[in-house]
Scaffold this motif. Structure first.
Motif, PDB file in Angstrom:
ATOM      1  N   ARG B  44     -15.762  -7.061 -11.788  1.00 51.59           N
ATOM      2  CA  ARG B  44     -15.304  -8.222 -11.031  1.00 51.59           C
ATOM      3  C   ARG B  44     -13.994  -7.923 -10.311  1.00 51.59           C
ATOM      4  O   ARG B  44     -13.086  -7.332 -10.877  1.00 51.59           O
ATOM      5  CB  ARG B  44     -15.136  -9.426 -11.970  1.00 51.59           C
ATOM      6  N   LEU B  45     -13.911  -8.380  -9.078  1.00 48.94           N
ATOM      7  CA  LEU B  45     -12.759  -8.110  -8.232  1.00 48.94           C
ATOM      8  C   LEU B  45     -11.596  -9.036  -8.586  1.00 48.94           C
ATOM      9  O   LEU B  45     -11.765 -10.253  -8.659  1.00 48.94           O
ATOM     10  CB  LEU B  45     -13.145  -8.285  -6.766  1.00 48.94           C
ATOM     11  N   ILE B  46     -10.413  -8.435  -8.765  1.00 45.84           N
ATOM     12  CA  ILE B  46      -9.216  -9.221  -9.094  1.00 45.84           C
ATOM     13  C   ILE B  46      -8.431  -9.520  -7.811  1.00 45.84           C
ATOM     14  O   ILE B  46      -8.183 -10.672  -7.462  1.00 45.84           O
ATOM     15  CB  ILE B  46      -8.318  -8.458 -10.089  1.00 45.84           C
ATOM     16  N   HIS B  47      -7.995  -8.481  -7.134  1.00 48.44           N
ATOM     17  CA  HIS B  47      -7.282  -8.577  -5.861  1.00 48.44           C
ATOM     18  C   HIS B  47      -7.642  -7.361  -5.032  1.00 48.44           C
ATOM     19  O   HIS B  47      -8.047  -6.336  -5.561  1.00 48.44           O
ATOM     20  CB  HIS B  47      -5.762  -8.557  -6.074  1.00 48.44           C
ATOM     21  N   TYR B  48      -7.438  -7.476  -3.738  1.00 51.31           N
ATOM     22  CA  TYR B  48      -7.580  -6.311  -2.900  1.00 51.31           C
ATOM     23  C   TYR B  48      -6.527  -6.319  -1.802  1.00 51.31           C
ATOM     24  O   TYR B  48      -5.862  -7.338  -1.564  1.00 51.31           O
ATOM     25  CB  TYR B  48      -8.989  -6.195  -2.317  1.00 51.31           C
ATOM     26  N   SER B  49      -6.352  -5.175  -1.171  1.00 46.16           N
ATOM     27  CA  SER B  49      -5.348  -5.031  -0.117  1.00 46.16           C
ATOM     28  C   SER B  49      -5.998  -4.384   1.102  1.00 46.16           C
ATOM     29  O   SER B  49      -6.781  -3.442   0.978  1.00 46.16           O
ATOM     30  CB  SER B  49      -4.198  -4.149  -0.617  1.00 46.16           C
ATOM     31  N   TYR B  50      -5.642  -4.912   2.265  1.00 43.14           N
ATOM     32  CA  TYR B  50      -6.168  -4.358   3.511  1.00 43.14           C
ATOM     33  C   TYR B  50      -5.075  -3.743   4.359  1.00 43.14           C
ATOM     34  O   TYR B  50      -5.252  -3.521   5.559  1.00 43.14           O
ATOM     35  CB  TYR B  50      -6.967  -5.411   4.294  1.00 43.14           C
ATOM     36  N   GLY B  51      -3.936  -3.485   3.730  1.00 44.48           N
ATOM     37  CA  GLY B  51      -2.838  -2.817   4.406  1.00 44.48           C
ATOM     38  C   GLY B  51      -1.550  -3.046   3.638  1.00 44.48           C
ATOM     39  O   GLY B  51      -1.510  -3.851   2.696  1.00 44.48           O
ATOM     40  N   VAL B  52      -0.512  -2.349   4.063  1.00 40.59           N
ATOM     41  CA  VAL B  52       0.782  -2.525   3.396  1.00 40.59           C
ATOM     42  C   VAL B  52       1.212  -3.981   3.500  1.00 40.59           C
ATOM     43  O   VAL B  52       1.194  -4.568   4.582  1.00 40.59           O
ATOM     44  CB  VAL B  52       1.837  -1.596   4.033  1.00 40.59           C
ATOM     45  N   LYS B  53       1.532  -4.543   2.384  1.00 36.09           N
ATOM     46  CA  LYS B  53       1.973  -5.940   2.233  1.00 36.09           C
ATOM     47  C   LYS B  53       0.879  -6.965   2.519  1.00 36.09           C
ATOM     48  O   LYS B  53       1.137  -8.169   2.521  1.00 36.09           O
ATOM     49  CB  LYS B  53       3.198  -6.227   3.111  1.00 36.09           C
ATOM     50  N   ASP B  54      -0.352  -6.503   2.773  1.00 35.59           N
ATOM     51  CA  ASP B  54      -1.466  -7.419   3.033  1.00 35.59           C
ATOM     52  C   ASP B  54      -2.426  -7.407   1.866  1.00 35.59           C
ATOM     53  O   ASP B  54      -3.093  -6.393   1.600  1.00 35.59           O
ATOM     54  CB  ASP B  54      -2.219  -7.006   4.301  1.00 35.59           C
ATOM     55  N   THR B  55      -2.487  -8.534   1.150  1.00 38.75           N
ATOM     56  CA  THR B  55      -3.358  -8.607  -0.017  1.00 38.75           C
ATOM     57  C   THR B  55      -4.118  -9.929  -0.002  1.00 38.75           C
ATOM     58  O   THR B  55      -3.729 -10.884   0.685  1.00 38.75           O
ATOM     59  CB  THR B  55      -2.561  -8.492  -1.331  1.00 38.75           C
ATOM     60  N   ASP B  56      -5.182  -9.962  -0.783  1.00 36.98           N
ATOM     61  CA  ASP B  56      -5.961 -11.187  -0.896  1.00 36.98           C
ATOM     62  C   ASP B  56      -6.561 -11.270  -2.294  1.00 36.98           C
ATOM     63  O   ASP B  56      -6.681 -10.249  -2.986  1.00 36.98           O
ATOM     64  CB  ASP B  56      -7.068 -11.231   0.163  1.00 36.98           C
ATOM     65  N   TYR B  64      -2.938 -12.728 -12.532  1.00 31.72           N
ATOM     66  CA  TYR B  64      -2.634 -11.402 -11.984  1.00 31.72           C
ATOM     67  C   TYR B  64      -1.909 -11.529 -10.646  1.00 31.72           C
ATOM     68  O   TYR B  64      -2.188 -12.444  -9.884  1.00 31.72           O
ATOM     69  CB  TYR B  64      -3.909 -10.602 -11.731  1.00 31.72           C
ATOM     70  N   SER B  65      -1.018 -10.595 -10.374  1.00 24.47           N
ATOM     71  CA  SER B  65      -0.413 -10.473  -9.061  1.00 24.47           C
ATOM     72  C   SER B  65      -0.457  -9.001  -8.659  1.00 24.47           C
ATOM     73  O   SER B  65      -0.606  -8.114  -9.499  1.00 24.47           O
ATOM     74  CB  SER B  65       1.026 -10.989  -9.049  1.00 24.47           C
ATOM     75  N   VAL B  66      -0.349  -8.758  -7.362  1.00 26.57           N
ATOM     76  CA  VAL B  66      -0.405  -7.386  -6.856  1.00 26.57           C
ATOM     77  C   VAL B  66       0.688  -7.182  -5.827  1.00 26.57           C
ATOM     78  O   VAL B  66       1.228  -8.135  -5.262  1.00 26.57           O
ATOM     79  CB  VAL B  66      -1.779  -7.055  -6.221  1.00 26.57           C
ATOM     80  N   SER B  67       0.981  -5.918  -5.600  1.00 20.87           N
ATOM     81  CA  SER B  67       1.916  -5.582  -4.529  1.00 20.87           C
ATOM     82  C   SER B  67       1.530  -4.235  -3.949  1.00 20.87           C
ATOM     83  O   SER B  67       1.050  -3.347  -4.662  1.00 20.87           O
ATOM     84  CB  SER B  67       3.359  -5.550  -5.033  1.00 20.87           C
ATOM     85  N   ARG B  68       1.754  -4.121  -2.654  1.00 18.53           N
ATOM     86  CA  ARG B  68       1.491  -2.852  -1.972  1.00 18.53           C
ATOM     87  C   ARG B  68       2.597  -2.656  -0.942  1.00 18.53           C
ATOM     88  O   ARG B  68       2.547  -3.187   0.156  1.00 18.53           O
ATOM     89  CB  ARG B  68       0.124  -2.870  -1.291  1.00 18.53           C
ATOM     90  N   SER B  69       3.591  -1.875  -1.333  1.00 22.26           N
ATOM     91  CA  SER B  69       4.733  -1.615  -0.456  1.00 22.26           C
ATOM     92  C   SER B  69       4.566  -0.301   0.305  1.00 22.26           C
ATOM     93  O   SER B  69       5.281  -0.050   1.283  1.00 22.26           O
ATOM     94  CB  SER B  69       6.021  -1.585  -1.277  1.00 22.26           C
TER      95      SER B  69
END
Lengths: 110, 113
Positions: B44-56, B64-69
């Motif tokens: 099961r999908l928790i979060h995903y990112s489609y670019g730096v600082k772009d998450t859904d 849960y939280s996510v980060s992509r710097s």
């Protein structure tokens, strides 16, 4: 919620036999993918079939897609002990990332 | 194999503690994903990112939280771990769209006691 649902949940066959597992889904899709997972390790992409394709082959793998029945099947021919794994279908419904099913556990007995 | 690593590979933590899992890729792929795998529920999908600082958010994002710097790193944080978050967590990447072929990391087994 799961889009794809694999059937059967578990399958046990003898080495050399063919293994067939099925995936049914609920909404229209752009593509359907099959993945393998060995013993709780990472998933490996096997094959992708697009909605306008009916059949695709890769080595001993044959995938069919019937969009009218919203179903796909994965056939592994001449199975080997190394094919023992769980197999998952994943669907692309066009507006979200892939949605994975719960998988079929395949055991190939030497 | 795609260059994806996850750290740590195993972790045991106590209820209420914060936990951060790291996914690192060397493929420069745009899309990154965090999944959890549980018996009877599949992947099961928790979060995903489609670019730096772009998450859904995905299907099971609560708690849960996510980060992509940076392109190469995608962090998953459990702010206050609960026993229901005991699971195996997988990171994945894909080069094309969020609906294309994905490459998976080896997984992180997290136990919350």
């Amino acid at each position: 919620s799961q889009q794809g649902e694999e059937d059967p949940q578990a399958l046990s066959i003898q080495e050399g036999e063919n293994a067939t597992m099925n995936c049914s889904y609920k909404t229209s899709i752009n593509n359907l993918q099959w993945y393998r997972q060995n013993s709780g390790r990472g998933f490996v992409h096997l094959i992708l079939i697009r909605s306008n394709e009916r059949e695709k082959h890769s080595g001993r793998l044959r995938v069919t897609l019937d969009t009218s029945k919203k179903s796909s099947s994965l056939l592994i021919t001449a199975s080997r002990a190394a094919d023992t794994a769980s197999y998952f279908c994943a669907t692309d419904a066009g507006n979200t990332p892939l949605v994975f099913g719960k998988g079929t556990r395949l055991s190939v007995i030497a | 194999d795609a260059g994806i690593t996850q750290s740590p590979r195993h972790k045991v933590t106590e209820t209420g503690t914060p936990v951060t899992l790291r996914c690192h890729q060397t493929e420069n792929h745009r899309y990154m994903y965090w999944y959890r795998q549980d018996p009877g529920h599949g992947l099961r999908l928790i979060h995903y990112s489609y670019g730096v600082k772009d998450t859904d958010k995905g299907e099971v994002s609560d708690g849960y939280s996510v980060s992509r710097s940076k392109t190469e790193d995608f962090l998953l944080t459990l702010e206050s771990a609960t026993s229901s978050q005991t699971s195996v967590y997988f990171c994945a990447i894909s080069p094309g769209t969020e609906r294309g072929e994905q490459y998976f990391g080896p997984g992180t087994r997290l136990t919350v006691t």
